[in-house]
Each structure stands twice: as C-alpha cells, then as structure tokens.
Design a protein around this motif. Structure first.
Motif, mmCIF file in Angstrom:
data_model
loop_
_atom_site.group_PDB
_atom_site.id
_atom_site.type_symbol
_atom_site.label_atom_id
_atom_site.label_comp_id
_atom_site.label_asym_id
_atom_site.label_seq_id
_atom_site.Cartn_x
_atom_site.Cartn_y
_atom_site.Cartn_z
ATOM 1 N N TRP A 289 2.140 11.924 -6.721
ATOM 2 C CA TRP A 289 2.305 11.960 -5.091
ATOM 3 C C TRP A 289 3.148 13.061 -4.526
ATOM 4 O O TRP A 289 2.627 13.891 -3.729
ATOM 5 C CB TRP A 289 2.874 10.585 -4.779
ATOM 6 C CG TRP A 289 3.141 10.739 -3.158
ATOM 7 C CD1 TRP A 289 2.457 10.723 -2.065
ATOM 8 C CD2 TRP A 289 4.475 10.593 -2.764
ATOM 9 N NE1 TRP A 289 3.190 10.697 -0.918
ATOM 10 C CE2 TRP A 289 4.369 10.750 -1.374
ATOM 11 C CE3 TRP A 289 5.855 10.509 -3.270
ATOM 12 C CZ2 TRP A 289 5.475 10.722 -0.647
ATOM 13 C CZ3 TRP A 289 6.768 10.410 -2.365
ATOM 14 C CH2 TRP A 289 6.700 10.752 -0.792
ATOM 15 N N PRO B 201 -4.351 7.283 -4.382
ATOM 16 C CA PRO B 201 -4.752 6.091 -3.458
ATOM 17 C C PRO B 201 -3.488 5.851 -2.694
ATOM 18 O O PRO B 201 -2.778 5.431 -3.208
ATOM 19 C CB PRO B 201 -5.632 5.231 -4.246
ATOM 20 C CG PRO B 201 -6.039 5.910 -5.492
ATOM 21 C CD PRO B 201 -5.071 6.890 -5.602
ATOM 22 N N PHE B 202 -3.810 5.355 -1.391
ATOM 23 C CA PHE B 202 -2.389 4.801 -0.621
ATOM 24 C C PHE B 202 -1.976 3.655 -1.026
ATOM 25 O O PHE B 202 -0.854 3.597 -1.370
ATOM 26 C CB PHE B 202 -3.151 4.725 0.889
ATOM 27 C CG PHE B 202 -2.025 4.275 1.832
ATOM 28 C CD1 PHE B 202 -0.926 5.010 2.119
ATOM 29 C CD2 PHE B 202 -1.917 2.854 2.288
ATOM 30 C CE1 PHE B 202 0.152 4.862 3.037
ATOM 31 C CE2 PHE B 202 -0.965 2.501 2.954
ATOM 32 C CZ PHE B 202 0.117 3.391 3.351
ATOM 33 N N LYS B 203 -2.985 2.684 -1.324
ATOM 34 C CA LYS B 203 -2.329 1.460 -2.012
ATOM 35 C C LYS B 203 -1.667 1.628 -3.214
ATOM 36 O O LYS B 203 -0.710 0.871 -3.591
ATOM 37 C CB LYS B 203 -3.608 0.366 -1.961
ATOM 38 C CG LYS B 203 -3.278 -0.938 -2.622
ATOM 39 C CD LYS B 203 -4.315 -2.151 -2.764
ATOM 40 C CE LYS B 203 -4.117 -3.158 -3.043
ATOM 41 N NZ LYS B 203 -5.468 -4.152 -3.232
ATOM 42 N N THR B 204 -2.199 2.366 -4.055
ATOM 43 C CA THR B 204 -1.273 2.554 -5.417
ATOM 44 C C THR B 204 -0.181 3.259 -5.281
ATOM 45 O O THR B 204 0.691 2.745 -5.808
ATOM 46 C CB THR B 204 -2.433 3.469 -6.158
ATOM 47 O OG1 THR B 204 -3.717 2.986 -6.443
ATOM 48 C CG2 THR B 204 -1.598 3.702 -7.734
#
Length: 535
Positions: A94, A281-284
């Motif tokens: 990220w 991915p946002f949730k990860t």
C-alpha cells in the motif's frame, strides 16, 4: 581534588565509549556491565558510598529494566504478528502505491509518522513501530536503525503529550508564563535543527544525489510538521508533537500521492502511472492497518489527561501492600507496582503496569490482532518464541545501563554526574549557552529519557543561568532541546531499536554514526541560543 574527582567520575563513561566503538568493539551486554561495575567500585572506595545504598540501587536498577524491556518485547511481538500474518507485506504494498520513491517513504514513515507517535507516547514507541515498517519496505535494517534514532529527536521535547516539559521541569517552580516561554523557545530551537537533521538522517539510507533531486518534498514534509509544532507550542506544551506530526503525516501523504517535489521513479513513469503489484484491495488494506490504527488510537486516548482514562491507569491508591524487613511493597488499584525504602534506604521503584505501553496497547492489540488476522496456533507460538529469543541479551545490557545510571547519580550534588556538569559550567562561564544543550544530551545519553534529563539537570541549568546572568528560559530551552537531541546516542534507545530490528552487536557502530548529527544539532542549538540570550 575537585579536578581529580571530575576526572575519575568521567573515566567510566570514556571507557564505555571506547569499549563500544574501538576496532574490535565489545557488545553492549559485556561493555555495560564492566562500566557499571567500575562506577560501583569508584562510588564505594573513592566517594565512600554506603554499601547498603549501592545494593539498593542495584536492586532498583534491575527492577527498572522491567519498563524498557516490556515495551521492547511488546513492540517486537506486534511486529512479529504483523510480519508472520502477512499484514506487514500488505502495508508495504500500500505504501508503494502512495509512492515508490524511497525519499517519500522514509519521510512519511520515518519522519512524520514517527513524529506523531512520539507526541502520543514516547517510551521509544516511534522507532519500535516505524523502523520495522521501513525494513518491511526493503530498506537495510542497520541503516534504518540509524535513521530512526536521528529522526526521533526534534519531536522528543514534547513527547508523550509534553511530559519532558510539564513533568521534567516541574520541580523548578516556574510560573505558567515562564513554562510557555521555555516551550516556545524549545520549539524554535528544534524547528531550526529540523531543516538539517532529517536530511542527515536520510544520507545514511540514500545518496546525496537522491536527496538533492527530492529536496523540495523533503523541506515541505519537514515544514508540514514543524510549522504547526512551533505554533502550538506558543500556547500549549502537551500537543505540539502529536498534532504537528498528525498534520505533517496527512500533508506528506497528499504531497507524495501527487508527486509534488518528488522525482518520478521508473515505476511511476510506467504508462499505468502506478506500480501494478502495489495496488491493494481496500478490505485487505483495512484489516492489515487495523492493528496500527488501534494502537495509535489507544495511545492517544490513554495519554490525554482530559479524557480521564490516563488518571484511571495511573491511580496510586493502594489496593494492598506489605512490609518485608523494612522494605514496603504495594500494588495500587491501577496495578502500579511499587517498592519503597529498598533495604531500608530512600531508594524506591515503581512500574505502571497499565500505563507503560507494554500491556496497553501492545499486548492488547496483539491479542485482538491474532483472530483478526486469522493466525494459526503455530504462527502465534512462532511470534512469542521469536520475541523471547530477541530480548535475552538486551535484558542484560539494559539492566547494566540502569544500574550504571543509578550509580552515576548517587550522592546528590556530590554525585559523579553533578561533578561532570559543574566542571562544564565552571570552564565555560558566561559562554554557557553554547554548551548548555550538550549537558541536556548527556542526561539523555545516560538515562534514556529526555524527561529524566530535564529532571536531573534542569535545576543545574537554572542555577548556572542565575550565577552567570543568562536568561533562565533560554537556558532551560537549550536543556530541553539538548535532552531531545541526546536521543540519538542514548544507549537504551540504541539497544531497543537494534533488538526490534534483529541487529546484533552493532551498538558501538551506531553510536559512532549518530554522534556527528547530534553534534551538528548542538551547534544549531548554540547558534539559536545565542540569539535567544541576546534578544
């Protein structure tokens, strides 16, 4: 006689530095016990210290190691949980999506993020959290250890919600106007040093060419922390580092995301504009970041007095206690462990089990993270066993360091540390402002704490200022800034960050690298102090 006393007082320090920095340097777990033993012998035979008092200080030193070693263990444990669960690699990907530029990553995490953490907690927490994150991005552990120590200096004067100021100078009976004057001038000195210190820190990791190519971003990131830091210090001495760091972190991320002041890297020059593998991915990402977010929130909530939780965690109301041969042991309602009148002397010790950031937030966050990150039993065992293995030798080093500190401070105004301080002041006279910061750094070098440095030397600095006719607020500001810059060479901090990053037997090497930036910091403090004294 006074000269000989000063010389013999300084000898163990010089020996320690030599043992840890010579060609075939001794590791700290050997060099520190030797130096501590020597100070004990000097106290016993030269200063005629009472044997029982020395023994009580040994016990106090051994007990005192519980504070730093529990924090180090908590930080390592959280780091191992994040690494073994895979959360660390997610966070690294990220961060690369924000910018693949090494300078941006170092300034966002090593400077702004650590700045905010210092304001929230202190206790070595910034290096404990920020340094492993940078190593996770692929940076060399030893280089990052040096960078983390140098970077974590400017915010230290207002670390742990301003503790070095409001508690460290508490015994000097300053009125509110004087405290704000000291705070403002401290922030000014540190802010001026901030134009240089982060750049010197970066040089240990990247080239001068890369620094020059990204200097606009570096300066903007520095200013995004120091401008609010200085402004807040003019009217509040609890939140300059915390709020300054939070603002700086947000601004630095926005600047990096937009590439302002940064040279484009090869990955960012690709036709898609982003390094593809860095997209998460946002949730990860949320699950990976949650332990760190939770850690920061708990730190802030438990450190701000106005919220009331800090009072609950530090309540000294005795729950139960008992006497053992004149030594009184007690446990408070907030689980503050205390031992008073050790061996029937004035020596005491305490450990705030719920306030020291070992159980809360480190262990608490770890326990929450284990199911959150879906770690297996074998993963959990690995994390705990790794932690236990890493803290064995640092335990010896820190115990010896704390015993040595106790011995050096034993004797009040006739203690070795006071003799050294008085020798400095008698030699410099009314030029004391040029050297005042270095005395503050000496206090941090020994004690591992800017707060303890201010508690120890604040009264001496105040006395010298009165004797030679210098402004008290300016000299105390130099003391406070010096205590912050001493963080770079503090043995306790060096042992802590080395242990967390898994670096063995490099303490002497690290001291040799960080001492030059500290001296530069001291020169900047002296120049700013000259103007403060004059005007």
């Amino acid at each position: 006689m006074a000269f000989f006393g000063t010389l013999i007082s300084a000898f163990p320090i010089l020996l320690l530095i030599w043992l840890m920095t010579k060609k075939e340097a001794l590791p700290s777990h050997i060099a520190l016990p030797i130096s501590a033993l020597l100070v004990g012998v000097i106290q016993l035979f030269y200063f005629q210290a009472d044997g029982r008092l020395l023994a009580a200080n040994i016990i106090s030193g051994v007990l005192s190691v519980i504070t730093p070693i529990s924090i180090i263990a908590g930080a390592i444990l959280l780091n191992r949980v994040l690494a073994i669960s895979g959360a660390e690699s997610v966070i690294a990907r990220w961060l690369k999506s924000i910018s693949t530029n090494a300078i941006a990553q170092l300034m966002i995490i090593g400077w702004a993020f650590a700045f905010m953490l210092e304001g929230a907690s202190g206790f070595g927490t910034p290096a404990a959290i920020a340094a492993p994150m940078l190593v996770g991005l692929g940076f060399h552990p030893l280089k990052i250890a040096i960078l983390a120590l140098i970077m974590n200096s400017v915010p230290v004067s207002f670390g742990a919600v301003g503790t070095p100021i409001w508690f460290g100078l508490e015994a000097l009976n300053l009125d509110q106007e004087q405290i704000f004057e000291v705070a403002t001038q401290t922030a000014l000195i540190n802010s001026m040093a901030a134009f240089v210190i982060p750049v010197l820190a970066l040089k240990f990791v990247v080239s001068w060419q890369m620094i020059r190519q990204n200097i606009v971003f570096i300066l903007l990131s520095i200013l995004s922390c120091t401008i609010p830091y200085y402004w807040i210090a003019t009217w509040n001495y609890e939140f300059p580092s915390l709020i300054g760091g939070a603002i700086g972190l947000m601004v630095s991320i926005v600047l990096a995301k937009r590439g302002i002041g940064l040279q484009k890297t090869q990955e960012e020059s690709d036709e898609n504009g982003l390094y593809k593998e860095a997209i998460v991915p946002f949730k990860t990402l949320i699950f990976a970041l949650l332990p760190l977010v939770l850690l920061i929130v708990i730190l802030i909530v438990t450190r701000i007095s106005q919220l009331g939780i800090k009072g609950l965690l530090t309540d000294m109301s005795v729950w139960f206690g008992f006497d053992i041969g004149g030594t009184y042991f007690s446990v408070s309602q907030a689980l503050v462990l205390s031992v008073e009148n050790i061996l029937q002397t004035s020596v005491s010790w305490s450990y705030k089990a719920l306030y020291v950031p070992a159980l809360i937030p480190f262990l608490l966050v770890v326990l929450i993270s284990i199911p959150l990150l879906k770690m297996s039993r074998s993963n959990v065992v690995e994390a705990f066993s790794d932690t236990g293995r890493r803290i064995k030798l640092p335990l010896v080093s820190l115990a010896a360091a704390l015993i040595m500190v106790n011995f050096m401070m034993l004797g009040g105004e006739h203690s070795p540390i006071f003799l050294i301080a008085n020798a400095f002041s008698s030699v410099t006279g009314d030029n004391w402002s040029y050297f005042s910061a270095f005395l503050g750094a000496l206090g941090s070098f020994f004690s591992g704490s800017a707060t303890v440095s201010n508690l120890t030397f604040g009264a001496i600095q105040q006395s010298i200022a009165v004797q030679v006719g210098l402004p008290i607020s300016a000299i105390l500001a130099l003391q406070s800034a010096g205590a912050a810059m001493g963080n770079m060479v503090c043995i306790n901090n060096i042992i802590a960050v080395s242990t967390i990053l898994g670096i063995a037997n490099k303490e002497g090497y690290i001291i040799k690298q960080t001492i030059l930036p500290m001296i530069v910091y001291g020169f900047i403090a002296a120049i700013v102090g000259m103007f403060l004294v004059a005007f």
